[in-house]
Motif scaffolding. Structure first.
Motif, PDB file in Angstrom:
ATOM      1  N   LYS A  57      56.446  48.715 -89.879  1.00  0.00           N
ATOM      2  CA  LYS A  57      56.066  48.376 -88.509  1.00  0.00           C
ATOM      3  C   LYS A  57      56.417  49.517 -87.558  1.00  0.00           C
ATOM      4  CE  LYS A  57      57.062  43.589 -89.629  1.00  0.00           C
ATOM      5  NZ  LYS A  57      58.065  42.532 -89.577  1.00  0.00           N
ATOM      6  N   ILE A  58      55.481  49.824 -86.679  1.00  0.00           N
ATOM      7  CA  ILE A  58      55.713  50.796 -85.613  1.00  0.00           C
ATOM      8  C   ILE A  58      55.784  50.017 -84.308  1.00  0.00           C
ATOM      9  CG2 ILE A  58      54.894  52.881 -84.477  1.00  0.00           C
ATOM     10  CD1 ILE A  58      53.099  53.306 -86.960  1.00  0.00           C
ATOM     11  N   TYR A  90      50.402  50.846 -91.780  1.00  0.00           N
ATOM     12  CA  TYR A  90      51.441  50.658 -90.769  1.00  0.00           C
ATOM     13  C   TYR A  90      50.925  49.711 -89.695  1.00  0.00           C
ATOM     14  CZ  TYR A  90      54.300  54.513 -92.542  1.00  0.00           C
ATOM     15  OH  TYR A  90      55.100  55.320 -93.315  1.00  0.00           O
ATOM     16  N   TYR A  91      51.673  48.648 -89.411  1.00  0.00           N
ATOM     17  CA  TYR A  91      51.292  47.696 -88.381  1.00  0.00           C
ATOM     18  C   TYR A  91      51.889  48.116 -87.046  1.00  0.00           C
ATOM     19  CZ  TYR A  91      50.144  44.586 -92.320  1.00  0.00           C
ATOM     20  OH  TYR A  91      49.622  44.047 -93.460  1.00  0.00           O
ATOM     21  N   LEU A  92      51.177  47.805 -85.958  1.00  0.00           N
ATOM     22  CA  LEU A  92      51.663  48.129 -84.619  1.00  0.00           C
ATOM     23  C   LEU A  92      52.191  46.881 -83.936  1.00  0.00           C
ATOM     24  CD1 LEU A  92      48.827  50.447 -83.239  1.00  0.00           C
ATOM     25  CD2 LEU A  92      50.934  51.127 -84.391  1.00  0.00           C
ATOM     26  N   TYR A  93      53.331  47.015 -83.280  1.00  0.00           N
ATOM     27  CA  TYR A  93      53.913  45.935 -82.478  1.00  0.00           C
ATOM     28  C   TYR A  93      54.260  46.511 -81.113  1.00  0.00           C
ATOM     29  CZ  TYR A  93      54.627  42.655 -86.363  1.00  0.00           C
ATOM     30  OH  TYR A  93      54.438  41.775 -87.399  1.00  0.00           O
ATOM     31  N   GLY A  94      54.136  45.689 -80.082  1.00  0.00           N
ATOM     32  CA  GLY A  94      54.643  46.133 -78.792  1.00  0.00           C
ATOM     33  C   GLY A  94      53.716  45.934 -77.622  1.00  0.00           C
ATOM     34  N   TYR A 105      44.198  56.095 -82.863  1.00  0.00           N
ATOM     35  CA  TYR A 105      42.750  56.101 -83.033  1.00  0.00           C
ATOM     36  C   TYR A 105      42.311  55.247 -84.210  1.00  0.00           C
ATOM     37  CZ  TYR A 105      42.123  59.691 -79.506  1.00  0.00           C
ATOM     38  OH  TYR A 105      42.081  60.353 -78.319  1.00  0.00           O
ATOM     39  N   LYS A 106      43.074  55.279 -85.295  1.00  0.00           N
ATOM     40  CA  LYS A 106      42.699  54.534 -86.482  1.00  0.00           C
ATOM     41  C   LYS A 106      43.043  53.061 -86.297  1.00  0.00           C
ATOM     42  CE  LYS A 106      42.925  54.818 -91.525  1.00  0.00           C
ATOM     43  NZ  LYS A 106      41.519  55.160 -91.690  1.00  0.00           N
ATOM     44  N   LYS A 107      42.061  52.186 -86.555  1.00  0.00           N
ATOM     45  CA  LYS A 107      42.286  50.750 -86.406  1.00  0.00           C
ATOM     46  C   LYS A 107      43.297  50.266 -87.438  1.00  0.00           C
ATOM     47  CE  LYS A 107      39.225  49.752 -83.150  1.00  0.00           C
ATOM     48  NZ  LYS A 107      39.564  49.110 -81.882  1.00  0.00           N
ATOM     49  N   ARG A 108      44.228  49.454 -87.002  1.00  0.00           N
ATOM     50  CA  ARG A 108      45.219  48.852 -87.886  1.00  0.00           C
ATOM     51  C   ARG A 108      45.672  47.532 -87.283  1.00  0.00           C
ATOM     52  NH1 ARG A 108      48.867  53.525 -88.553  1.00  0.00           N
ATOM     53  NH2 ARG A 108      47.137  54.739 -87.745  1.00  0.00           N
ATOM     54  N   LYS A 109      46.287  46.678 -88.087  1.00  0.00           N
ATOM     55  CA  LYS A 109      46.726  45.380 -87.584  1.00  0.00           C
ATOM     56  C   LYS A 109      47.728  45.570 -86.451  1.00  0.00           C
ATOM     57  CE  LYS A 109      45.910  42.690 -91.775  1.00  0.00           C
ATOM     58  NZ  LYS A 109      46.503  41.815 -92.820  1.00  0.00           N
ATOM     59  N   THR A 110      47.473  44.872 -85.349  1.00  0.00           N
ATOM     60  CA  THR A 110      48.267  45.059 -84.143  1.00  0.00           C
ATOM     61  C   THR A 110      48.775  43.707 -83.632  1.00  0.00           C
ATOM     62  OG1 THR A 110      46.943  47.004 -83.560  1.00  0.00           O
ATOM     63  CG2 THR A 110      48.238  45.996 -81.803  1.00  0.00           C
TER      64      THR A 110
END
Length: 331
Positions: free
Chosen positions: A2-3, A83-87, A96-101
């Motif tokens: 997770k980022i 890598y998932y995005l949190y925040g 730029y690259k789509k990822r689970k957020t």
């Protein structure tokens, strides 16, 4: 992996409550938040990002962008969608690259669809800022898996299916003593001082209106002075916003000042319940008081504030009698 991208002490606190494995995350924090918590994040991967205005700091702005991209490239994050995005929503267009957020509540903004961000001009500005022009804010982007909200306001229909309502007190109560202490360690909390202010009747939550360029410092002081004239100062506590630099002790020497670095939502956790919580338009009041115990002056209190933030009626209709009372004094 997770980022976590954060620039708000409240959203940072909420993430620590939501994720039981937050120590395994990679944190990208803006400079003020980083400076306050990084020394207490031993063995945790953390990156400091300076969120500069490209209009005021053109060269430094692009240097910061390239530093961030290089860090992501070095960590092999840039092109890896695993890598998932949190925040915080407004920082997600850095990728730029789509990822689970997964979005974490960030005050009243989390309950407002920002249609202006969809215009061609706004998307063009994102290109200039080296951000993703196709990312849709306010939780409407297809990459958004879930939005964690506490129910501060009415949830827009377009994001309702993605929302999970969470309770701060419930999340806190589910933590072990050890987990709670780890979280509290990030913040400057004087428990004895908190016990002392339990006897106070009024709590004023200030906002960084001069630091954000909305008002001059003089204008901000004048507004808070006018607001406080409605209350007995010996019964007032001022909780200073974490990003403010103004020394309120010099301005209001008769008032108890809390300028320690911690989210005001800890008041609810420690069962501190003033008779009235006072604010211009801070959404933090809803996390610590019932609506009937809130003096909400509203953005209409000042033309500059109203122009920048718009009406907050979608969160709470301002207490009109307070505005009237202030107007009568100015006549």
């Amino acid at each position: 992996m997770k980022i976590v991208l954060e620039n708000s002490v409240y959203s940072f606190f909420l993430y620590l409550l939501i994720d039981n494995n937050w120590e395994q995350s990679i944190f990208i924090l803006d400079e003020p938040l980083y400076d306050k918590v990084c020394k207490k994040m031993e063995k945790i991967k953390i990156y400091k990002y300076r969120d500069l205005s490209y209009k005021k700091h053109l060269i430094l702005f692009y240097i910061e962008k390239f530093r961030l991209f290089f860090y992501l490239f070095k960590m092999k994050i840039l092109g890896d969608s695993s890598y998932y995005l949190y925040g915080e929503d407004m920082m997600m267009s850095y990728f730029y690259k789509k990822r689970k957020t997964y979005l974490i509540e960030d005050g009243t903004w989390s309950y407002k669809i920002r249609e202006e961000e969809k215009t061609f001009l706004k998307r063009l500005k994102r290109v200039i800022r080296l951000e993703n022009p196709f990312y849709n804010f306010s939780g409407e982007d297809k990459s958004i898996e879930k939005i964690y909200l506490t129910g501060l306001g009415e949830i827009p229909a377009s994001i309702k299916e993605k929302v999970e309502i969470v309770g701060l007190k419930k999340l806190w109560d589910e933590k072990t003593i050890e987990e709670r202490n780890k979280i509290l360690n990030f913040f400057d909390i004087n428990l004895e001082k908190l016990k002392r202010i339990k006897s106070k009747k009024y709590l004023l939550l200030t906002q960084p209106l001069s630091e954000d360029g909305t008002l001059s410092e003089k204008e901000k002081i004048e507004i808070y002075s006018e607001i406080l004239s409605n209350y007995d100062l010996k019964d007032v506590v001022i909780k200073v916003h974490p990003r403010e630099k103004l020394n309120y002790r010099n301005i209001f020497p008769k008032v108890e000042i809390l300028d320690e670095y911690f989210p005001v939502e800890l008041f609810k956790i420690f069962n501190i319940e003033p008779e009235k919580v006072i604010t211009i338009f801070s959404s933090a009041v809803f996390g610590i008081a019932k609506r009937e115990n809130i003096d909400f002056y509203g953005t209409e209190i000042n033309e500059k504030i109203l122009k920048k933030f718009g009406s907050m009626d979608h969160i709470m209709v301002r207490n009109k009698f307070l505005i009237k009372k202030m107007s009568e004094k100015n006549e």
